[in-house]
Design an enzyme around this catalytic site. Structure first.
Site, short mmCIF file in Angstrom:
data_model
loop_
_atom_site.label_atom_id
_atom_site.label_comp_id
_atom_site.label_asym_id
_atom_site.label_seq_id
_atom_site.Cartn_x
_atom_site.Cartn_y
_atom_site.Cartn_z
N SER A 190 0.86 -1.33 0.08
CA SER A 190 0.12 0.01 0.07
C SER A 190 0.88 1.27 -0.02
O SER A 190 0.45 2.27 -0.69
CB SER A 190 -0.89 -0.01 1.13
OG SER A 190 -0.40 0.20 2.30
N ASN A 191 2.13 1.20 0.61
CA ASN A 191 2.80 2.43 0.53
C ASN A 191 3.54 2.42 -0.76
O ASN A 191 3.48 3.61 -1.52
CB ASN A 191 4.04 2.34 1.66
CG ASN A 191 3.48 2.63 3.00
OD1 ASN A 191 3.54 3.96 3.22
ND2 ASN A 191 3.43 1.85 3.69
N HIS A 243 8.85 3.16 9.16
CA HIS A 243 8.72 1.90 10.32
C HIS A 243 7.27 2.55 11.27
O HIS A 243 7.45 3.72 11.44
CB HIS A 243 9.93 1.72 11.20
CG HIS A 243 9.51 0.97 12.35
ND1 HIS A 243 9.53 -0.37 12.23
CD2 HIS A 243 9.05 1.21 13.81
CE1 HIS A 243 9.30 -0.97 13.36
NE2 HIS A 243 9.11 -0.11 14.05
C1 GAR Z 1 3.60 -0.54 6.76
O1 GAR Z 1 3.00 -0.37 7.98
C2 GAR Z 1 5.22 -0.46 7.12
O2 GAR Z 1 5.69 0.92 7.83
C3 GAR Z 1 5.63 -1.49 7.92
O3 GAR Z 1 4.97 -2.47 6.99
C4 GAR Z 1 3.92 -2.03 6.54
C5 GAR Z 1 3.83 -2.37 5.05
O4 GAR Z 1 2.58 -2.15 4.60
N1 GAR Z 1 6.94 -1.92 7.71
C6 GAR Z 1 7.75 -2.28 9.19
O5 GAR Z 1 7.10 -2.86 9.87
C7 GAR Z 1 9.00 -2.39 8.86
N2 GAR Z 1 9.85 -2.68 10.10
P1 GAR Z 1 2.44 -1.85 2.83
O6 GAR Z 1 2.96 -3.34 2.34
O7 GAR Z 1 0.96 -1.97 2.68
O8 GAR Z 1 3.18 -0.78 2.49
#
Ligand code: GAR
Length: 205
Positions: free
Chosen positions: A14-15, A111
């Site tokens: 999603s990011n 994070h």
């Molecule tokens: C996000 O919340 C990111 O901050 C976290 O994983 C998720 C990925 O979401 N990262 C960590 O925890 C790194 N230590 P996404 O795949 O939907 O972007």
């Protein structure tokens, strides 16, 4: 100048999607050249495919050790000409010395907590279970340590009204999407803040 980005992701993406949308909407001056993933089932792969972005899969089992895996990632970053490496839910630590040295201060991570609190996995659940009233997000440079490189940006969020770890995660994620694009865009402006100092960002040849 437009920042040439490589995204590393392991899951939902999603990011990654939010970054693509910010670029499309003219809010972030970057071009995503490649998605590198360690997980052939990552939803991030469909996000890349929809957007016509190259996908490279680098799986742990294909390498003798993690430094060898990271050497492969380094050669892909070189091949795609990445100025900036954006970790977006990449759930493996980078352990390759060559990669970390060649891309020092060019790899960033997001994070979902206010580091140094709650590093590692499930940071939102860690914060909720601890009873923290404030948590947030941290964007930092990646080095040899776990979730502990120099901080670029942090945002605190009141989570005292959240009734579950999922609610905390949702609240933080919405802000992650905005903040990450802003930080990536700041690289296009030629400078960024690191350890309280303003440092000029110089793209690779
Ligand atoms: C996000 O919340 C990111 O901050 C976290 O994983 C998720 C990925 O979401 N990262 C960590 O925890 C790194 N230590 P996404 O795949 O939907 O972007």
């Amino acid at each position: 100048m437009t920042v040439k980005v490589a995204v590393l992701a392991s899951g939902r993406g999603s990011n990654f999607r939010a970054l693509l949308e910010s670029i499309k909407g003219g809010r972030c001056d970057a071009q995503i050249r490649v998605l590198i993933t360690n997980n052939p089932d990552a939803q991030a792969i469909s996000v890349a495919k929809e957007a016509g972005i190259a996908v490279e899969t680098v799986q742990r089992n294909d390498f003798a050790d993690r430094p060898a895996m990271d050497d492969r990632i380094k050669s892909l970053l070189d091949k795609y000409g990445a100025d900036l490496v954006v970790l977006a839910g990449y759930m493996l630590l980078l352990k390759g010395k060559r990669l970390l040295e060649a891309y020092r201060h060019r790899i960033i991570n997001i994070h979902p907590a206010l580091l140094p609190s709650f590093p590692g996995v499930d940071a939102q659940k860690q914060a909720f279970d601890y009873g923290a009233k404030v948590s947030g997000l941290t964007i930092h440079f990646v080095d040899e340590s776990l979730d502990a490189g120099p901080i670029i940006y942090q945002e605190a969020l009141d989570i005292s009204g959240c009734r579950s770890a999922e609610e905390v995660a949702k609240k933080i994620l919405a802000r992650e999407h905005e903040a990450y694009a802003k930080v990536v865009d700041s690289f296009s402006k030629g400078s960024y803040a690191v350890e309280g100092r303003r440092v000029r960002y110089v793209p690779r040849g």
